[in-house]
Design a protein around this motif. Sequence first.
Motif, short mmCIF file in Angstrom:
data_model
loop_
_atom_site.label_atom_id
_atom_site.label_comp_id
_atom_site.label_asym_id
_atom_site.label_seq_id
_atom_site.Cartn_x
_atom_site.Cartn_y
_atom_site.Cartn_z
N VAL A 53 6.45 14.80 3.72
CA VAL A 53 5.64 15.10 2.58
C VAL A 53 6.20 14.16 1.70
CG1 VAL A 53 5.27 17.09 0.62
CG2 VAL A 53 5.33 17.72 2.87
N LEU A 54 7.71 13.90 1.35
CA LEU A 54 8.19 12.94 0.44
C LEU A 54 7.57 11.63 0.62
CD1 LEU A 54 11.72 14.56 0.08
CD2 LEU A 54 9.61 15.02 -1.45
N LEU A 55 7.73 11.32 1.91
CA LEU A 55 7.28 10.04 2.46
C LEU A 55 5.74 9.65 2.06
CD1 LEU A 55 7.86 7.25 3.56
CD2 LEU A 55 7.25 8.33 5.98
N TYR A 56 4.69 10.73 2.19
CA TYR A 56 3.43 10.70 1.93
C TYR A 56 3.49 10.50 0.29
CZ TYR A 56 -1.33 11.91 0.95
OH TYR A 56 -2.67 12.04 0.42
N CYS A 57 4.10 11.32 -0.44
CA CYS A 57 4.11 10.83 -1.93
C CYS A 57 4.76 9.49 -2.28
CB CYS A 57 5.07 11.84 -2.62
SG CYS A 57 4.38 13.52 -2.61
N THR A 58 5.60 9.00 -1.57
CA THR A 58 6.28 7.73 -1.77
C THR A 58 5.29 6.65 -1.47
OG1 THR A 58 8.46 8.43 -1.30
CG2 THR A 58 8.20 5.98 -0.94
N LEU A 59 4.48 6.84 -0.48
CA LEU A 59 3.55 5.86 -0.05
C LEU A 59 2.10 6.06 -0.88
CD1 LEU A 59 3.87 6.17 4.13
CD2 LEU A 59 4.54 4.12 2.47
N TYR A 60 1.72 7.08 -1.20
CA TYR A 60 0.64 7.43 -2.07
C TYR A 60 0.91 6.47 -3.63
CZ TYR A 60 -2.34 9.53 -5.55
OH TYR A 60 -3.52 9.70 -6.50
N LEU A 61 2.13 6.61 -4.18
CA LEU A 61 2.46 6.09 -5.17
C LEU A 61 2.38 4.51 -5.14
CD1 LEU A 61 5.27 8.38 -6.88
CD2 LEU A 61 2.87 8.11 -7.70
N TYR A 62 2.84 4.19 -3.88
CA TYR A 62 3.12 2.45 -3.61
C TYR A 62 1.70 2.08 -3.27
CZ TYR A 62 3.75 -1.45 -0.50
OH TYR A 62 3.50 -2.72 -0.24
N ASN A 63 0.84 2.73 -2.69
CA ASN A 63 -0.67 2.39 -2.84
C ASN A 63 -1.28 2.28 -4.14
OD1 ASN A 63 -2.95 1.88 -0.80
ND2 ASN A 63 -3.73 3.80 -2.09
N LYS A 64 -0.83 3.00 -5.00
CA LYS A 64 -1.54 2.93 -6.35
C LYS A 64 -0.85 1.76 -7.17
CE LYS A 64 -4.34 6.49 -5.85
NZ LYS A 64 -5.78 6.02 -5.91
N HIS A 65 0.17 1.51 -6.69
CA HIS A 65 0.98 0.32 -7.67
C HIS A 65 1.82 -0.58 -6.37
CE1 HIS A 65 0.38 3.05 -11.09
NE2 HIS A 65 0.82 4.00 -10.32
N PRO A 66 1.28 -1.26 -5.92
CA PRO A 66 1.81 -2.01 -4.80
C PRO A 66 2.97 -3.07 -5.20
CG PRO A 66 -0.43 -2.53 -5.00
CD PRO A 66 -0.20 -1.39 -5.77
N ASP A 67 2.86 -3.50 -6.43
CA ASP A 67 3.52 -4.65 -6.74
C ASP A 67 4.83 -4.16 -7.64
OD1 ASP A 67 2.21 -6.73 -5.53
OD2 ASP A 67 0.51 -6.55 -7.30
N LEU A 68 4.80 -2.61 -7.83
CA LEU A 68 5.81 -2.04 -8.82
C LEU A 68 6.78 -1.26 -8.17
CD1 LEU A 68 3.34 -1.33 -11.76
CD2 LEU A 68 4.42 -3.52 -11.44
#
Length: 368
Positions: A53-68
């Motif tokens: 679940v935590l990894l899903y949240c991490t990847l979700y945020l990364y998908n929304k802000h891939p450069d940050l």
Amino acid sequence: MREQETVSSGQMAVLFYVFMIGSSVIALPGPVIGFAKNGAWLSLILTAGFGTVLLYCTLYLYNKHPDLTFVEYSQKTVGTWVTAILVVPFLTVATESSMGIIQHMGIFLKTSMMRETPLYVFHAFIYITIAMTLRAGIEVMARLFFLLTVFMVLFILTVLLLATPEYHPAYMLPFLPQGFKPVLHGVYATVGFPYAELIFFTMLLPFVRQAEIGNLPKKMYVALWASTMSMVFVTVSTIMTFGPIAGERKYSVFEIARIIEVQEIIQRIESLIGISLILGSYMKATLSMYVLNIGLSRLLRLSDDRLLIFPLALIHMLASIISVESDNKWVEIVHSVVPLWFFVGAVIPLLILTAVTVVKTSRRRNNS
């Protein structure tokens, strides 16, 4: 972020795998068995579900802000002041992680291999090495850590395979003799170390090459469950070797290596596990301190990411001199205080940012 510092999705997955197993594959099984008894392997699998679940949240945020990084998209999403409130606890978690890993390694070496050597000697050498590695950058780390990971896994696998004559499957029974409560205790003990720590990769994923972003989620999930299965394998091997006293073996693989004897030719190979613990601890502590360094640099808006490396290494080394030197006390802190600390300092900020991002994304869709 320096443009030339990028890694492939496969290299990032390897970094994630070694970060998850690091020192935990050797140090974690004994205490977890002490808490959860024969259900320790189930505790690890359940906690891995939480980690997913935590990894899903991490990847979700990364998908929304891939450069940050975590700090940067927090500033973008909730503003500077709220970011300070969220990031400062996050950075304390990274600090404890990088310091705690080396402290644990030093205690292991002092109590198991070199009893007369002061802890600060181990810490000084390892922090100098970590600082030099951080100066080299994440590209060098990715290439170096792949090779070191291969050696570490081979050493541990060799020991576990040579120990197969000592395995007694009957020791796996009875299963859950005291009910499910000990399993939940094992889950709590492993929430902070190592699963909550995967949130550190919110600071590292932006270094993945843009062309390989699409391949990253699958590899990260595979790495997460591969690391979990590695720890489950070690845990089950420990139970089948030591049975009712398995929970008393703090460094289970090291203890397994000590009893291996093949025709009086192969014996006393615990040095391989000592090397594995040093390698795993060095790599995990380096990644933790890299996260701390990047986080502070972004929060303070420094133009040079390398400026704080040596000061941080020096502060960590000095702090290690006055930190806990008792192995039992350290285990108590790691499995009682750390889970709550890491949940408050890392998991809650991640969940808050995820929820805010989901709400803002939904509002944009509705407005459009």
